[in-house]
Motif scaffolding. Sequence first.
Motif, PDB file in Angstrom:
ATOM      1  N   LYS A 195       0.836  -1.210   0.000  1.00 44.84           N
ATOM      2  CA  LYS A 195       0.000   0.000   0.000  1.00 44.84           C
ATOM      3  C   LYS A 195       0.870   1.259   0.000  1.00 44.84           C
ATOM      4  CE  LYS A 195      -3.694   0.352  -0.113  1.00 44.84           C
ATOM      5  NZ  LYS A 195      -4.573   0.420  -1.312  1.00 44.84           N
ATOM      6  N   SER A 196       1.971   1.234   0.742  1.00 46.97           N
ATOM      7  CA  SER A 196       2.860   2.407   0.764  1.00 46.97           C
ATOM      8  C   SER A 196       3.464   2.645  -0.610  1.00 46.97           C
ATOM      9  CB  SER A 196       3.973   2.197   1.797  1.00 46.97           C
ATOM     10  OG  SER A 196       3.444   2.143   3.106  1.00 46.97           O
ATOM     11  N   LEU A 197       3.880   1.572  -1.283  1.00 46.39           N
ATOM     12  CA  LEU A 197       4.467   1.704  -2.617  1.00 46.39           C
ATOM     13  C   LEU A 197       3.420   2.132  -3.644  1.00 46.39           C
ATOM     14  CD1 LEU A 197       6.834  -1.393  -2.546  1.00 46.39           C
ATOM     15  CD2 LEU A 197       7.547   0.980  -2.904  1.00 46.39           C
ATOM     16  N   GLU A 198       2.180   1.675  -3.450  1.00 47.22           N
ATOM     17  CA  GLU A 198       1.101   2.097  -4.346  1.00 47.22           C
ATOM     18  C   GLU A 198       0.802   3.581  -4.141  1.00 47.22           C
ATOM     19  OE1 GLU A 198      -3.591   1.108  -5.392  1.00 47.22           O
ATOM     20  OE2 GLU A 198      -2.628   0.192  -3.646  1.00 47.22           O
ATOM     21  N   GLU A 199       0.759   4.023  -2.898  1.00 44.92           N
ATOM     22  CA  GLU A 199       0.470   5.431  -2.613  1.00 44.92           C
ATOM     23  C   GLU A 199       1.580   6.341  -3.140  1.00 44.92           C
ATOM     24  OE1 GLU A 199      -0.106   5.546   1.578  1.00 44.92           O
ATOM     25  OE2 GLU A 199      -2.039   4.475   1.498  1.00 44.92           O
ATOM     26  N   ALA A 200       2.816   5.816  -3.138  1.00 48.25           N
ATOM     27  CA  ALA A 200       3.945   6.593  -3.671  1.00 48.25           C
ATOM     28  C   ALA A 200       4.024   6.501  -5.191  1.00 48.25           C
ATOM     29  CB  ALA A 200       5.252   6.104  -3.051  1.00 48.25           C
ATOM     30  N   GLU A 201       3.121   5.713  -5.795  1.00 42.06           N
ATOM     31  CA  GLU A 201       2.972   5.569  -7.249  1.00 42.06           C
ATOM     32  C   GLU A 201       4.109   4.770  -7.893  1.00 42.06           C
ATOM     33  OE1 GLU A 201       2.399   9.502  -8.803  1.00 42.06           O
ATOM     34  OE2 GLU A 201       0.562   9.823  -7.660  1.00 42.06           O
ATOM     35  N   TYR A 202       4.738   3.907  -7.088  1.00 45.56           N
ATOM     36  CA  TYR A 202       5.771   3.035  -7.656  1.00 45.56           C
ATOM     37  C   TYR A 202       5.224   1.647  -7.997  1.00 45.56           C
ATOM     38  CZ  TYR A 202       9.252   6.555  -6.657  1.00 45.56           C
ATOM     39  OH  TYR A 202       9.974   7.717  -6.656  1.00 45.56           O
TER      40      TYR A 202
ATOM     41  N   VAL B  98       1.336  -0.332  -8.998  1.00 42.95           N
ATOM     42  CA  VAL B  98      -0.089  -0.149  -9.311  1.00 42.95           C
ATOM     43  C   VAL B  98      -0.826  -1.427  -8.934  1.00 42.95           C
ATOM     44  CG1 VAL B  98       0.287   1.523 -11.159  1.00 42.95           C
ATOM     45  CG2 VAL B  98       0.266  -0.909 -11.707  1.00 42.95           C
ATOM     46  N   ASN B  99      -2.069  -1.271  -8.475  1.00 45.59           N
ATOM     47  CA  ASN B  99      -2.904  -2.401  -8.098  1.00 45.59           C
ATOM     48  C   ASN B  99      -3.866  -2.686  -9.239  1.00 45.59           C
ATOM     49  OD1 ASN B  99      -4.615  -4.275  -7.002  1.00 45.59           O
ATOM     50  ND2 ASN B  99      -4.952  -3.169  -5.081  1.00 45.59           N
ATOM     51  N   ASP B 100      -3.587  -3.761  -9.954  1.00 47.15           N
ATOM     52  CA  ASP B 100      -4.386  -4.136 -11.122  1.00 47.15           C
ATOM     53  C   ASP B 100      -5.315  -5.281 -10.737  1.00 47.15           C
ATOM     54  OD1 ASP B 100      -5.401  -4.647 -13.627  1.00 47.15           O
ATOM     55  OD2 ASP B 100      -3.545  -5.482 -14.445  1.00 47.15           O
TER      56      ASP B 100
ATOM     57  N   GLY C 165      -6.058  -6.484  -7.804  1.00 52.72           N
ATOM     58  CA  GLY C 165      -5.493  -7.378  -6.795  1.00 52.72           C
ATOM     59  C   GLY C 165      -4.100  -7.878  -7.123  1.00 52.72           C
ATOM     60  N   THR C 166      -3.645  -7.603  -8.335  1.00 54.49           N
ATOM     61  CA  THR C 166      -2.276  -7.954  -8.726  1.00 54.49           C
ATOM     62  C   THR C 166      -1.440  -6.684  -8.762  1.00 54.49           C
ATOM     63  OG1 THR C 166      -2.988  -9.842 -10.065  1.00 54.49           O
ATOM     64  CG2 THR C 166      -0.812  -8.940 -10.533  1.00 54.49           C
ATOM     65  N   TYR C 167      -0.392  -6.657  -7.983  1.00 62.53           N
ATOM     66  CA  TYR C 167       0.475  -5.489  -7.927  1.00 62.53           C
ATOM     67  C   TYR C 167       1.551  -5.588  -8.998  1.00 62.53           C
ATOM     68  CZ  TYR C 167      -1.739  -4.205  -3.539  1.00 62.53           C
ATOM     69  OH  TYR C 167      -2.655  -3.835  -2.604  1.00 62.53           O
ATOM     70  N   ARG C 168       1.748  -4.475  -9.727  1.00 57.50           N
ATOM     71  CA  ARG C 168       2.729  -4.425 -10.795  1.00 57.50           C
ATOM     72  C   ARG C 168       3.608  -3.188 -10.634  1.00 57.50           C
ATOM     73  NH1 ARG C 168       1.024  -8.307 -14.197  1.00 57.50           N
ATOM     74  NH2 ARG C 168      -1.224  -8.720 -14.345  1.00 57.50           N
ATOM     75  N   VAL C 169       4.806  -3.266 -11.209  1.00 58.36           N
ATOM     76  CA  VAL C 169       5.716  -2.125 -11.180  1.00 58.36           C
ATOM     77  C   VAL C 169       5.120  -0.994 -12.013  1.00 58.36           C
ATOM     78  CG1 VAL C 169       8.008  -1.297 -11.879  1.00 58.36           C
ATOM     79  CG2 VAL C 169       7.754  -3.550 -10.806  1.00 58.36           C
ATOM     80  N   GLY C 170       5.102   0.210 -11.461  1.00 58.14           N
ATOM     81  CA  GLY C 170       4.518   1.356 -12.150  1.00 58.14           C
ATOM     82  C   GLY C 170       5.513   2.054 -13.069  1.00 58.14           C
ATOM     83  N   ILE C 171       4.986   2.833 -13.994  1.00 58.31           N
ATOM     84  CA  ILE C 171       5.849   3.498 -14.969  1.00 58.31           C
ATOM     85  C   ILE C 171       6.579   4.693 -14.362  1.00 58.31           C
ATOM     86  CG2 ILE C 171       4.506   2.758 -16.961  1.00 58.31           C
ATOM     87  CD1 ILE C 171       3.264   5.552 -17.041  1.00 58.31           C
TER      88      ILE C 171
END
Length: 250
Positions: free
Chosen positions: A45-52, A54-56, A58-64
């Motif tokens: 969740k911290s990495l998603e909030e920092a935009e690094y 993305v939650n697709d 339920g599957t987390y992927r590396v963001g652009i």
Amino acid sequence: MDNKVKSVKKTFDIINTVQALDGASLTTLSQQMGMPKSTAHNYLKSLEEAEYLVNDGGTYRVGIRFLEHGAYARNRMKIHEIAKPEIDKLAADTGELANLLVEEHGLGSYLHRARGDDAVQVEAHVGTRVYLHSTGLGKAILANLPAERRDEILDERGLPERTPQTTTNRYELLDELEEIRERGFAFDDEERLKGLRCVAAPIHSNSDRVIGAISISGPTNRLRGERYREELPNKLLEAMNVIELNITHS
């Protein structure tokens, strides 16, 4: 190692794991990392909030967002700006795949790739990291590094086999590196990817320090005979000369 440092290391371990898995659910990541789901959830969740990440669904992927950092790191390197036009020209003139690679942390990283009209599609892309001993580019760099730095890399990274053609014997590799130094360019005969050959040459700074390597890659049915052994090396050495002159006078 204090808890803050451990937390930073764990964060990057999670990012690398998500990338290696090409996406991971909370459950998968928790199992892979050997940590409680609640802890894994907090990191994700911290990495998603920092935009690094993305939650697709339920599957987390590396963001652009990582692309911003990668592009910045690449563009601040003088060799990329100067070598890019020559790499593009090599690809256009030969019809093959032309590449620029630099060494960092004992691995090779592709900074630029250009595709000619007949270029094959291979797995590596800009940013891909590779073992130096298994590529023509990497061997061209290893051959021109100070012996102490070369030995550090070989000690740390080893000589893992990528294909049956990969040189995994250190003494054989050192003999080959000596030949590359004397000849001025390196060959890769299906050593990283089966069916692919490569010719590579080092790029030196104006202080004669090796700062990267350039190459031409193509399928074995096209890179053979005189074209592989003479024509393409000559084109590569011409491009190397132009790049080094531009580096010296820029």
